[in-house]
Design an enzyme around this catalytic site. Structure first.
Site, PDB file in Angstrom:
ATOM      1  N   HIS A 305       0.499   4.101  -4.401  1.00 44.73           N
ATOM      2  CA  HIS A 305       1.311   3.022  -4.950  1.00 44.73           C
ATOM      3  C   HIS A 305       2.720   3.549  -5.161  1.00 44.73           C
ATOM      4  O   HIS A 305       2.900   4.700  -5.541  1.00 44.73           O
ATOM      5  CB  HIS A 305       0.724   2.550  -6.287  1.00 44.73           C
ATOM      6  CG  HIS A 305       1.221   1.208  -6.682  1.00 44.73           C
ATOM      7  ND1 HIS A 305       2.407   1.035  -7.349  1.00 44.73           N
ATOM      8  CD2 HIS A 305       0.703  -0.020  -6.475  1.00 44.73           C
ATOM      9  CE1 HIS A 305       2.593  -0.257  -7.534  1.00 44.73           C
ATOM     10  NE2 HIS A 305       1.589  -0.920  -7.019  1.00 44.73           N
ATOM     11  N   ASP A 362      -6.290  -2.985  -4.888  1.00 44.60           N
ATOM     12  CA  ASP A 362      -6.910  -3.556  -3.687  1.00 44.60           C
ATOM     13  C   ASP A 362      -8.159  -2.810  -3.245  1.00 44.60           C
ATOM     14  O   ASP A 362      -8.901  -3.305  -2.396  1.00 44.60           O
ATOM     15  CB  ASP A 362      -5.905  -3.541  -2.522  1.00 44.60           C
ATOM     16  CG  ASP A 362      -4.731  -4.438  -2.818  1.00 44.60           C
ATOM     17  OD1 ASP A 362      -4.965  -5.562  -3.271  1.00 44.60           O
ATOM     18  OD2 ASP A 362      -3.585  -4.003  -2.625  1.00 44.60           O
TER      19      ASP A 362
END
Ligand SMILES: CC(C)(COP(=O)(O)OP(=O)(O)OC[C@H]1O[C@@H](n2cnc3c(N)ncnc32)[C@H](O)[C@@H]1OP(=O)(O)O)[C@@H](O)C(=O)NCCC(=O)NCCS
Length: 428
Positions: A305, A362
């Site tokens: 991320h 996700d």
């Protein structure tokens, strides 16, 4: 005393003001840099650039903190609902019982699409990706509301509710269209997430069973996606809004930005990756080796991320929910086993540790959606439904900021210097 930063450019000392956020984050205000020095900053990917001040969402990527309007994501996930959280994100405070009921009524009033919009669905080929339909249909909504530029608060609330409510109706209709199924209209008696599942899975004359644990799990997925400060799609929404484009046009641009596999498309990419590993008969080891030696330009989707460099707090909540849902449904999923194995290997592997790559939201959300029966190509649409409150809140912030200017980055030109035009017949 306001802090400032002293820098030297071309031997010229400059003093730039600094802004301190409510959580102590310091931003150097470079808005006078070019005027003072003739230079600009260069930050491809914007990793070090703040494009705005915002009071909506706070993230501390090092500590794994995510808060909407000051409320910790774990507390909201445990105690709130998507619609209550949507109100919080857009209007800044948790609603009173009256406000929540008015907000819910407004969503219900606005859940039907203009009947004319139904015909637009007919124009899409059956193979159309639902994200393409979603973006086009949200933008098409502008065509039915020519007075959108009116910014009176009452109208904003109305259009915000319309967008939150209708994105769900459009999403369900696009699924039905893609599968050759008749459209199912929303019911006034059902709450937001249950109504969405009804429009997806009921049949004319036969309502689907709405299992409370599945409704709750999807509601949680929406809530966890409600906002995430200045990510690619939200920054896109703000950029489009800065030109004073209307709410629907701005949100439609957000859907396009979200679609890519490095952003919202990652949840679909994770499942495709897990399916591929499963079909190969690999337990994940071979795949991870390919990722690490970069031979096939593969990435471990659902990992890493831009902001979270320790853990993604949403990933922990969603992983627990994933286990719970499969247990409640008495289901097992070989893809979940592969996902757990990949995570187990990766979090102890130096490649991922040294690059601060951890599971993101996700990584597990797709397995829950699969258990609910949501098809793969609708995964990113689920993300878009969840993110709508965040886009709306950011749009509102841009519109209400009296100092807001059109977003217009600069560049460092690296092309040819001036040269003369060569006529076609004189070119080699
Ligand atoms: C999210 C993401 C786009 C952030 O990218 P970023 O901050 O620009 O990070 P970079 O692309 O600069 O990557 C830094 C390093 O980590 C590696 N890396 C990043 N994510 C990786 C992943 N998921 N798998 C393998 N390696 C990864 C890069 O190859 C690079 O390695 P290098 O230093 O040897 O070149 C990136 O981590 C990614 O592609 N993740 C997979 C997609 C995903 O899950 N997206 C959803 C985000 S919520």
């Amino acid at each position: 005393m306001n802090p400032s930063v002293k820098i030297i450019i071309n031997d010229q000392p400059l003093e730039l003001p600094a802004i301190v956020g409510s959580e102590g984050e310091v931003g150097i205000d470079i808005s006078s840099l070019r005027d003072q020095s003739g230079s600009i900053t260069l930050d491809p990917g914007y990793g070090n650039t703040g494009a705005c001040t915002s009071a909506i969402t706070f993230i501390d990527g090092e500590k794994g903190i995510l808060r909407y309007r000051g409320y910790d994501i774990a507390e909201l996930a445990q105690k709130s609902t998507f619609i209550e959280t949507a109100y919080l994100v857009i209007y800044g405070e948790l609603p009173t019982p009256n406000q929540l009921s008015e907000f819910s009524d407004l969503l219900t009033e606005n859940q039907m699409l203009h009947e004319g919009m139904r015909f637009h669905f007919e124009g899409f080929p059956p193979t159309a990706h639902p994200m393409a339909i979603l973006s086009a249909m949200i933008n098409a909504t502008s065509a039915y509301h020519p007075n959108l530029i009116n910014k009176r608060e009452q109208r904003f609330s109305y259009h915000a509710a319309r967008l939150i409510s209708q994105v769900r109706t459009i999403a369900a209709f696009s699924y039905r269209k893609a599968h050759g199924l008749p459209a199912i209209y929303p019911k006034t008696t059902l709450k937001y997430t249950a109504n969405f599942l009804h429009m997806m899975f009921s049949h004319p004359g036969e309502d689907c069973e709405l299992k409370p644990e599945l409704v709750k799990a999807l509601d949680l997925i929406f809530l966890l996606h409600a906002d995430h400060e200045q990510n690619c799609s939200t920054a896109t929404v703000r950029m489009v809004a800065s030109s004073r484009a209307n709410l629907f046009a701005s949100a439609s641009a957000g859907v396009c930005a979200l679609w890519g596999p490095l952003h919202g498309g990652a949840n679909q990419a994770v499942l495709e990756m897990l399916e591929e590993i499963h079909q190969d008969g690999d337990d994940g080891t071979k795949f991870l080796n390919e990722v690490k030696n970069k031979s096939g330009h593969r990435r471990l989707m659902g990992f890493g991320h831009r902001v979270y460099k320790n853990f993604d707090p949403r990933a922990i909540i969603i992983k627990n929910q994933c286990d719970k849902v499969l247990e409640q449904l008495h289901k097992t999923d070989p893809l979940l086993d592969i996902a757990k194995k990949l995570e187990e290997i990766a979090i102890h592997d130096d490649y991922f540790i040294s690059r601060k790559l951890y599971p993101n939201v996700d990584f597990y959300s797709g397995i829950i959606m699969r258990a609910i029966g949501i098809p793969l190509d609708m995964f990113t649409v689920m993300f878009a439904i969840g993110r709508m409150p965040g886009w709306i809140a950011n749009y509102k912030e841009v519109m209400e900021d009296s100092n807001s200017r059109i977003a217009r980055p600069r560049q460092i030109y690296t092309g040819p210097n001036i040269r003369s035009y060569t006529p076609l017949d004189a070119r080699p």
